[in-house]
Design an enzyme around this catalytic site. Structure first.
Site, PDB file in Angstrom:
ATOM      1  N   VAL A   1       0.991  -1.145   0.162  1.00  0.00           N
ATOM      2  CA  VAL A   1      -0.055   0.126  -0.137  1.00  0.00           C
ATOM      3  C   VAL A   1       0.946   1.140  -0.029  1.00  0.00           C
ATOM      4  O   VAL A   1       1.952   1.350   0.825  1.00  0.00           O
ATOM      5  CB  VAL A   1      -0.982   0.088   1.324  1.00  0.00           C
ATOM      6  CG1 VAL A   1      -1.662   1.411   1.478  1.00  0.00           C
ATOM      7  CG2 VAL A   1      -2.076  -1.161   1.114  1.00  0.00           C
TER       8      VAL A   1
ATOM      9  N   ALA B   1       4.117   4.079   3.548  1.00  0.00           N
ATOM     10  CA  ALA B   1       3.683   2.623   2.779  1.00  0.00           C
ATOM     11  C   ALA B   1       3.733   1.685   3.747  1.00  0.00           C
ATOM     12  O   ALA B   1       4.258   1.768   4.922  1.00  0.00           O
ATOM     13  CB  ALA B   1       4.719   2.612   1.537  1.00  0.00           C
ATOM     14  N   LYS B   2       3.188   0.544   3.325  1.00  0.00           N
ATOM     15  CA  LYS B   2       3.282  -0.627   4.212  1.00  0.00           C
ATOM     16  C   LYS B   2       2.925  -1.667   3.402  1.00  0.00           C
ATOM     17  O   LYS B   2       2.389  -1.706   2.243  1.00  0.00           O
ATOM     18  CB  LYS B   2       2.590  -0.722   5.358  1.00  0.00           C
ATOM     19  CG  LYS B   2       2.898  -1.201   6.647  1.00  0.00           C
ATOM     20  CD  LYS B   2       3.975  -0.610   7.434  1.00  0.00           C
ATOM     21  CE  LYS B   2       4.193  -1.467   8.723  1.00  0.00           C
ATOM     22  NZ  LYS B   2       5.139  -0.475   9.375  1.00  0.00           N
ATOM     23  N   GLY B   3       3.380  -2.977   3.855  1.00  0.00           N
ATOM     24  CA  GLY B   3       2.702  -4.132   2.938  1.00  0.00           C
ATOM     25  C   GLY B   3       3.303  -5.176   3.694  1.00  0.00           C
ATOM     26  O   GLY B   3       3.703  -5.434   4.764  1.00  0.00           O
TER      27      GLY B   3
ATOM     28  N   ASP C   1       9.857  -5.455   9.348  1.00  0.00           N
ATOM     29  CA  ASP C   1       8.480  -5.100  10.171  1.00  0.00           C
ATOM     30  C   ASP C   1       8.315  -6.442  10.780  1.00  0.00           C
ATOM     31  O   ASP C   1       9.121  -7.103  10.635  1.00  0.00           O
ATOM     32  CB  ASP C   1       7.563  -4.777   9.295  1.00  0.00           C
ATOM     33  CG  ASP C   1       6.157  -4.000  10.252  1.00  0.00           C
ATOM     34  OD1 ASP C   1       6.360  -2.895  10.468  1.00  0.00           O
ATOM     35  OD2 ASP C   1       5.096  -4.690  10.603  1.00  0.00           O
TER      36      ASP C   1
END
Ligand code: NAD
Length: 431
Positions: A76, A121-123, A162
Site C-alpha cells: 500500500v 507505505a506498508k505491505g 517489520d
C-alpha cells in the site's frame, strides 16, 4: 492556509467512539479526531483518508517437499507528496489490505512529524513465517520482490523490515531487485545488514527514540529521570532497548514483560540482565523473583508506562485500571481511539507512537542517504544525528501541544498535517 478549512472544535465531552478494531479504523479515527481540532484543508484531510495506490499480488511458492502454495501479498502506497513512499514489509497471517492501509497512513504521519523527505507505505504477505523453512522464506521473499518490483525502488518506494521480517529478508529483497535491474542498488530497502549497506545503529533506533522522548517528557512534567519509575510491556527490539537506555540514564525500571508475563521488582530490575526477545525468545520471566501478569503491569502505579509489544493493548476496558502518570507509546497503535479519549479525560498524557518510536524510520533515512551517497556513517554519528533529530521533532510537537492546547497525539498530527498540507498546496492538483 486555504479557505476551505475545518474549524477547531471541541469533541463531545463524555462521548466515547465505538472501539476501532483494525489499524485502518484506528488510523482513520485518529485522523478525523485530529481534523476536528486542527485547521487543515478539507481537501487534504479527504485526500489523506485514501491511499494513493493499493497493490495486491499473488505470490506462488514451491515448498521444500515439492508442493506449492499461493500467498497474497500487498504493498500500500499511502502518500508521496513529500518524497518516496517508505514503510515495512510484514509476514504475518493477518496481513490484509485494511491493515496495510492503516499502517501506511501511520508511516505518512511519522515521516512528516520527523520532517523526513518520505511518504508512507506498508505491505507484506499473509503467511505465518514460523511455518516456513529458511529456504522457503528466501524463495517467498524473492518472488514477492519480483511481484512488486515495478512499484518499488530507491526513489519510488523503499521497504524496510517489520513483524516477521528482518535484516536478512531485506538483503534478499535488495539482491532480487538488484539482479533484475542489472546493478547493485542498496537504496531500494533499509534495515539491511551493514555488510550490504545497512546502517550502524538501525536495530536499536526505535528503542533509543522511545528513551529520548521519555526523558524529554519527564523533564517537561518536571519529574527527574533519576527518581522516575518505569514499566515496559514487550521486551523485544523496542522495549528492551528503551528499558536499558533509561536504566543507563538513571531511571528505575520496575517491570518488563513478554507474552508470558512480567518480571517485577519495585526497587528496580537490571534490564541488561534480562534477555530480550532477540537474545532468548520469551525468557523475561525465566529468572524473575516476582512474576505478575501483563494486565497487572498495565495497572502499576509508575511514572511512565511504555506499551512496546502489540497494537490495541490499551482499550476502553484496560485503561480503567491504568495508574501511570504518563504513557509513551513504543509499539505502533497500542492505544485504541476510545481509550485515548478516556485517558485524556483522566488527564494522563499519551506521547504518541508517530513521534516516540520514529527513531527506526529516521535511521532508515540515514541508511538510505548512506546508500545513495555510497558512504557509511559511524555509530557515533548515527547516535548524534538521531538525538538531534528527535529533539527537533519533540520541540515541534511540544510547541503545537502548547499553542493549540491539544493532546500530544493531536499535537503530533498537527505538525504532520501542516507539513503535508503545505506540500499539497505547493504542488497543487495535477492535471
Ligand atoms: P519484537 O518481536 O522484537 O518484540 C515483541 C515483544 O512483545 C516480545 O517480547 C513479545 O514476547 C512481546 N509480546 C507479544 N505479544 C505480547 C502480548 N500480548 N503481551 C505482552 N507482550 C507481548 O517486536 P519489536 O520490533 O520490539 O516491535 C514491538 C512493537 O513496536 C510493534 O508494535 C512494532 O510494530 C513496533 N515498532 C517496531 C519497530 C522496529 O523497528 N522494531 C519500529 C517502530 C515500531
Amino acid at each position: 492556509m486555504s479557505s476551505d478549512t475545518v474549524d477547531m472544535a471541541t469533541p463531545d465531552e463524555g462521548k466515547v467512539e465505538s472501539e476501532a478494531t483494525t489499524p485502518q479504523d484506528n488510523a482513520l479515527a485518529q485522523l478525523s479526531r485530529a481534523a476536528e481540532e486542527i485547521e487543515v484543508s478539507e481537501y487534504v484531510i479527504e485526500r489523506l483518508s485514501h491511499p494513493h495506490k493499493v497493490h495486491e499480488v499473488t505470490v506462488p511458492m514451491k515448498h521444500d517437499d515439492g508442493s506449492h502454495s499461493m500467498y497474497t501479498g500487498y504493498r500500500v502506497q499511502h502518500n508521496a507528496v513529500r518524497g518516496p513512499y517508505k514503510g515495512g514489509i510484514r509476514y504475518h497471517p493477518e496481513v490484509s489490505r485494511e491493515e496495510s492501509i492503516g499502517l501506511a497512513m501511520w508511516m505518512t504521519w511519522k515521516c512528516a512529524v520527523m520532517d523526513l523527505p518520505f511518504g508512507g507505505a506498508k505491505g507484506g504477505v499473509a503467511v505465518d513465517p514460523k511455518t516456513l523453512s529458511e529456504t522457503e522464506r528466501e524463495r517467498l521473499t524473492r518472488r514477492f520482490t519480483e511481484e512488486i518490483r515495478d512499484v518499488i525502488g530507491p526513489t519510488k518506494d523503499i521497504p524496510a523490515p517489520d513483524m516477521g521480517t528482518n535484516p536478512q529478508t531485506m538483503a534478499w529483497v535488495m539482491d532480487a531487485y538488484s539482479m533484475q535491474e542489472g546493478e547493485t542498488i542498496p537504496g531500494v530497502v533499509t534495515g539491511k545488514p551493514p555488510v550490504v549497506g545497512g546502517s550502524e545503529g538501525r536495530e536499536g533506533a526505535p528503542g533509543r527514540s522511545v528513551a529520548i522522548i521519555t526523558r524529554e517528557a519527564l523533564d517537561y512534567y518536571e519529574t527527574p529521570l533519576e527518581s522516575a519509575t518505569i514499566a515496559v510491556q514487550g521486551y523485544g527490539s523496542v522495549g528492551a532497548n528503551a528499558a536499558r537506555l533509561l536504566d543507563d540514564w538513571g531511571a528505575t525500571v520496575v517491570a518488563v514483560s513478554d507474552v508470558n508475563g512480567a518480571a517485577y521488582d519495585d526497587t528496580g530490575l537490571d534490564p541488561h540482565e534480562i534477555p530480550s526477545h532477540d537474545e532468548v525468545p520469551e525468557a523475561v520471566t525465566r529468572d524473575a523473583e516476582t512474576v505478575i501478569t501483563n494486565d497487572d503491569l498495565l495497572g502499576l502505579d509508575v511514572d511512565v508506562l511504555i506499551p512496546a509489544a502489540i497494537s490495541n493493548v490499551l482499550t476502553a476496558e484496560t485503561v480503567e485500571y491504568v495508574q501511570a502518570d504518563l504513557i509513551v507509546e513504543g509499539a505502533n497503535g497500542p492505544t485504541s481511539a476510545p481509550a485515548d479519549e478516556l485517558l485524556e479525560a483522566r488527564g494522563i498524557p499519551v506521547i504518541p507512537d508517530i513521534l516516540a518510536n520514529a527513531g527506526g524510520v529516521t535511521v532508515s533515512y540515514y541508511e538510505w542517504l548512506q546508500d545513495i551517497n555510497r558512504r557509511s556513517w559511524s555509530l557515533d554519528r548515527v547516535t548524534r544525528e538521531l538525538e538531534s533529530d528527535m529533539l527537533e521533532a519533540w520541540e515541534a510537537v511540544r510547541e503545537a501541544h502548547e499553542t493549540h492546547g491539544v493532546t500530544w497525539r493531536i499535537a503530533a498530527y498537527a505538525v504532520a498535517l501542516k507539513r503535508l498540507e503545505a506540500a499539497h498546496e505547493a504542488r497543487g492538483l495535477w492535471p
